[in-house]
Design a protein around this motif. Structure first.
Motif, mmCIF file in Angstrom:
data_model
loop_
_atom_site.group_PDB
_atom_site.id
_atom_site.type_symbol
_atom_site.label_atom_id
_atom_site.label_comp_id
_atom_site.label_asym_id
_atom_site.label_seq_id
_atom_site.Cartn_x
_atom_site.Cartn_y
_atom_site.Cartn_z
ATOM 1 N N PHE A 29 0.763 -1.541 -0.071
ATOM 2 C CA PHE A 29 0.389 -0.135 0.259
ATOM 3 C C PHE A 29 0.888 1.185 -0.408
ATOM 4 O O PHE A 29 0.445 2.293 -0.440
ATOM 5 N N ARG A 102 -2.585 -2.459 3.007
ATOM 6 C CA ARG A 102 -4.570 -2.761 3.547
ATOM 7 C C ARG A 102 -4.536 -4.168 3.609
ATOM 8 O O ARG A 102 -4.943 -4.835 1.921
ATOM 9 N N ILE A 107 -4.677 -0.583 7.556
ATOM 10 C CA ILE A 107 -3.642 -0.578 7.297
ATOM 11 C C ILE A 107 -2.326 -0.389 8.441
ATOM 12 O O ILE A 107 -2.045 -0.260 9.494
#
Length: 123
Positions: A29, A102, A107
């Motif tokens: 991510f 993520r 996250i």
């Protein structure tokens, strides 16, 4: 969470070249930095090269001008082009990545190391 798989190590003669690659096992991510470190038996692991999220690079003094690090963000891959190799470059080379992944709305930060790939420079 994130596995790193290195490839490209091997045996090369002094003055030769090798290209190492490191691919992450899943989509990242946010990448803070990816890089390469190396270690020989009895010595501490040392910095070879890193590249951060903005593309800025940092190299160990002993490899400046000979090695080049690059990153393919789309493939979550980092490469190390090693030219003009010397016997003192012989080591196990480890890939490192620091960032976040993520999963749905969550996250999570991570720091991962690869399993290492042997580079031997010898005639």
């Amino acid at each position: 969470q994130v596995q790193l798989v290195e490839s490209g190590g091997g045996l090369v003669q002094p003055g030769g070249s090798l290209r190492l690659s490191c691919e992450a096992s899943r989509r990242i991510f946010r990448i803070n930095a990816m890089g390469w470190y190396r270690q020989v038996p009895g010595k501490q692991r040392e910095l070879v090269a890193t590249i951060n999220s903005g593309g800025s690079t940092n190299y160990g003094d002993s490899v400046k001008g000979r090695f080049t690090i690059s990153r393919d963000n789309a493939k979550n891959t980092v490469h190390l082009q090693m030219n003009s190799l010397k016997p003192e470059d012989t080591a196990i080379y480890y890939c490192n990545a620091d960032g976040a992944v993520r999963d749905g709305f969550r996250i999570s930060d991570f720091t991962s190391w690869g399993q290492g790939t042997q580079v031997t420079v010898s005639s």
